[in-house]
Design a protein around this motif. Structure first.
Motif, PDB file in Angstrom:
ATOM      1  N   UNK A  37      -6.189  19.412 -34.017  1.00  0.00           N
ATOM      2  CA  UNK A  37      -6.718  19.978 -32.777  1.00  0.00           C
ATOM      3  C   UNK A  37      -5.892  19.532 -31.581  1.00  0.00           C
ATOM      4  N   UNK A  38      -5.463  18.279 -31.605  1.00  0.00           N
ATOM      5  CA  UNK A  38      -4.630  17.782 -30.508  1.00  0.00           C
ATOM      6  C   UNK A  38      -3.256  18.438 -30.529  1.00  0.00           C
ATOM      7  N   UNK A  39      -2.718  18.649 -31.709  1.00  0.00           N
ATOM      8  CA  UNK A  39      -1.380  19.231 -31.814  1.00  0.00           C
ATOM      9  C   UNK A  39      -1.369  20.708 -31.447  1.00  0.00           C
ATOM     10  N   UNK A  40      -2.367  21.444 -31.909  1.00  0.00           N
ATOM     11  CA  UNK A  40      -2.361  22.896 -31.734  1.00  0.00           C
ATOM     12  C   UNK A  40      -3.115  23.377 -30.501  1.00  0.00           C
ATOM     13  N   UNK A  41      -3.990  22.560 -29.948  1.00  0.00           N
ATOM     14  CA  UNK A  41      -4.682  22.932 -28.726  1.00  0.00           C
ATOM     15  C   UNK A  41      -5.392  24.268 -28.837  1.00  0.00           C
ATOM     16  N   UNK A  42      -5.083  25.216 -27.933  1.00  0.00           N
ATOM     17  CA  UNK A  42      -5.756  26.524 -27.967  1.00  0.00           C
ATOM     18  C   UNK A  42      -5.509  27.296 -29.252  1.00  0.00           C
ATOM     19  N   UNK A  43      -4.395  27.030 -29.923  1.00  0.00           N
ATOM     20  CA  UNK A  43      -4.118  27.704 -31.194  1.00  0.00           C
ATOM     21  C   UNK A  43      -5.106  27.252 -32.267  1.00  0.00           C
ATOM     22  N   UNK A  44      -5.565  26.008 -32.172  1.00  0.00           N
ATOM     23  CA  UNK A  44      -6.586  25.514 -33.100  1.00  0.00           C
ATOM     24  C   UNK A  44      -7.872  26.310 -32.912  1.00  0.00           C
ATOM     25  N   UNK A  45      -8.291  26.482 -31.652  1.00  0.00           N
ATOM     26  CA  UNK A  45      -9.523  27.209 -31.374  1.00  0.00           C
ATOM     27  C   UNK A  45      -9.416  28.665 -31.825  1.00  0.00           C
ATOM     28  N   UNK A  46      -8.257  29.270 -31.610  1.00  0.00           N
ATOM     29  CA  UNK A  46      -8.073  30.662 -32.020  1.00  0.00           C
ATOM     30  C   UNK A  46      -8.159  30.780 -33.544  1.00  0.00           C
ATOM     31  N   UNK A  47      -7.509  29.861 -34.263  1.00  0.00           N
ATOM     32  CA  UNK A  47      -7.537  29.902 -35.724  1.00  0.00           C
ATOM     33  C   UNK A  47      -8.943  29.650 -36.244  1.00  0.00           C
ATOM     34  N   UNK A  48      -9.654  28.742 -35.591  1.00  0.00           N
ATOM     35  CA  UNK A  48     -11.036  28.463 -35.982  1.00  0.00           C
ATOM     36  C   UNK A  48     -11.906  29.706 -35.805  1.00  0.00           C
ATOM     37  N   UNK A  49     -11.732  30.413 -34.692  1.00  0.00           N
ATOM     38  CA  UNK A  49     -12.505  31.629 -34.450  1.00  0.00           C
ATOM     39  C   UNK A  49     -12.167  32.710 -35.481  1.00  0.00           C
ATOM     40  N   UNK A  50     -10.883  32.801 -35.849  1.00  0.00           N
ATOM     41  CA  UNK A  50     -10.467  33.808 -36.830  1.00  0.00           C
ATOM     42  C   UNK A  50     -11.078  33.536 -38.202  1.00  0.00           C
ATOM     43  N   UNK A  51     -11.382  32.245 -38.464  1.00  0.00           N
ATOM     44  CA  UNK A  51     -12.029  31.888 -39.730  1.00  0.00           C
ATOM     45  C   UNK A  51     -13.545  31.765 -39.555  1.00  0.00           C
ATOM     46  N   UNK A  52     -14.072  32.397 -38.497  1.00  0.00           N
ATOM     47  CA  UNK A  52     -15.527  32.422 -38.252  1.00  0.00           C
ATOM     48  C   UNK A  52     -16.133  31.025 -38.192  1.00  0.00           C
ATOM     49  N   UNK A  53     -15.406  30.101 -37.570  1.00  0.00           N
ATOM     50  CA  UNK A  53     -15.929  28.757 -37.381  1.00  0.00           C
ATOM     51  C   UNK A  53     -15.790  27.835 -38.573  1.00  0.00           C
ATOM     52  N   UNK A  54     -15.136  28.273 -39.617  1.00  0.00           N
ATOM     53  CA  UNK A  54     -14.943  27.437 -40.813  1.00  0.00           C
ATOM     54  C   UNK A  54     -13.797  26.464 -40.534  1.00  0.00           C
ATOM     55  N   UNK A  55     -14.141  25.227 -40.154  1.00  0.00           N
ATOM     56  CA  UNK A  55     -13.133  24.243 -39.761  1.00  0.00           C
ATOM     57  C   UNK A  55     -12.191  23.906 -40.915  1.00  0.00           C
ATOM     58  N   UNK A  56     -12.731  23.805 -42.123  1.00  0.00           N
ATOM     59  CA  UNK A  56     -11.879  23.447 -43.263  1.00  0.00           C
ATOM     60  C   UNK A  56     -10.820  24.518 -43.513  1.00  0.00           C
ATOM     61  N   UNK A  57     -11.229  25.788 -43.443  1.00  0.00           N
ATOM     62  CA  UNK A  57     -10.279  26.875 -43.672  1.00  0.00           C
ATOM     63  C   UNK A  57      -9.232  26.911 -42.567  1.00  0.00           C
ATOM     64  N   UNK A  58      -9.669  26.734 -41.320  1.00  0.00           N
ATOM     65  CA  UNK A  58      -8.738  26.753 -40.199  1.00  0.00           C
ATOM     66  C   UNK A  58      -7.747  25.599 -40.292  1.00  0.00           C
ATOM     67  N   UNK A  59      -8.243  24.414 -40.599  1.00  0.00           N
ATOM     68  CA  UNK A  59      -7.369  23.253 -40.678  1.00  0.00           C
ATOM     69  C   UNK A  59      -6.428  23.340 -41.875  1.00  0.00           C
TER      70      UNK A  59
END
Length: 231
Positions: A37-59
């Protein structure tokens, strides 16, 4: 020592190893998430949203990007290369007033070519190039994604209204942030003592000064909506 006791010890040791592995994975999980999350910043949030909030899938997706592109070393631009890219970008911005679609298409090409010149995958591999840029320029990569999408929509031949023109303007503004980061990052000149120093970026043709010496921009990024409507 009996066979039964030996088997029991083996089972106990195996159980300890499994428990230790599980605890280790759990302890790394949250920390890994925080690091991503620190490395990707807003890209982390965008990826998380694309995975419907699934943190494991986004990470997992972001970790795979780091694994593929984290070791990439960006190449320095030659001064002549940098000047050519900057001149082309300035021309694209100035062209926006009369031909916004063509200007956005040129901005999309420029970011792609510039990224390739810096050592990222070629623009023909857009998704891979975007993924690599997200690892090293996460806070500005959305600008490339936005201008690329808008350029494709504009190329479809559909007529746009004022809102479309405004979106094209916003896409170019966002893409400019990544463009400037790619052209100015790592700009260095050698000293006589062998060390390196960071050069002050040369004044761009887009940044002019008025009679009082204050910076002003003649480009459409300061458009008011009335001006944008007429473009």
């Amino acid at each position: 020592m009996s066979t039964g006791l030996i088997i029991a010890l083996i089972v106990i040791v195996a159980a300890v190893i499994v428990v230790a592995a599980v605890l280790s994975m759990r302890s790394r999980g949250p920390r890994g998430g925080r690091d991503l999350k620190r490395r990707f910043g807003p890209e982390y949030d965008r990826t998380l949203a694309r995975h419907d909030g699934d943190a494991k899938a986004a990470e997992r997706e972001l970790a795979e990007r780091v694994e593929r592109h984290g070791s990439l070393r960006e190449r320095e631009l030659e001064p002549a290369q940098r000047e050519e890219f900057e001149a082309r970008w300035t021309a694209a911005q100035e062209r926006f007033v009369d031909a916004p679609r063509e200007a956005v298409a040129e901005a999309d090409r420029l970011v792609s070519e510039l990224a390739a010149a810096r050592g990222f995958p070629e623009g023909g591999q857009y998704e891979e190039q975007l993924a690599a840029l997200s690892v090293h320029h996460a806070h500005h990569v959305h600008g490339y994604r936005h201008v690329h999408r808008v350029a494709r929509v504009s190329a479809s031949g559909q007529d746009g209204d004022r809102a479309d023109t405004e979106e094209m303007r916003e896409a170019m503004v966002e893409a400019r942030a990544l463009f400037e980061e790619l052209t100015t990052q790592g700009r260095r000149a050698g000293r006589n003592d062998g060390t390196a120093r960071t050069e002050k970026p040369a004044a761009r043709a887009t940044d002019r000064t008025d009679d009082r010496g204050e910076s002003r921009s003649p480009l459409p990024w300061a458009f008011n909506r009335r001006h944008a409507k007429g473009s």
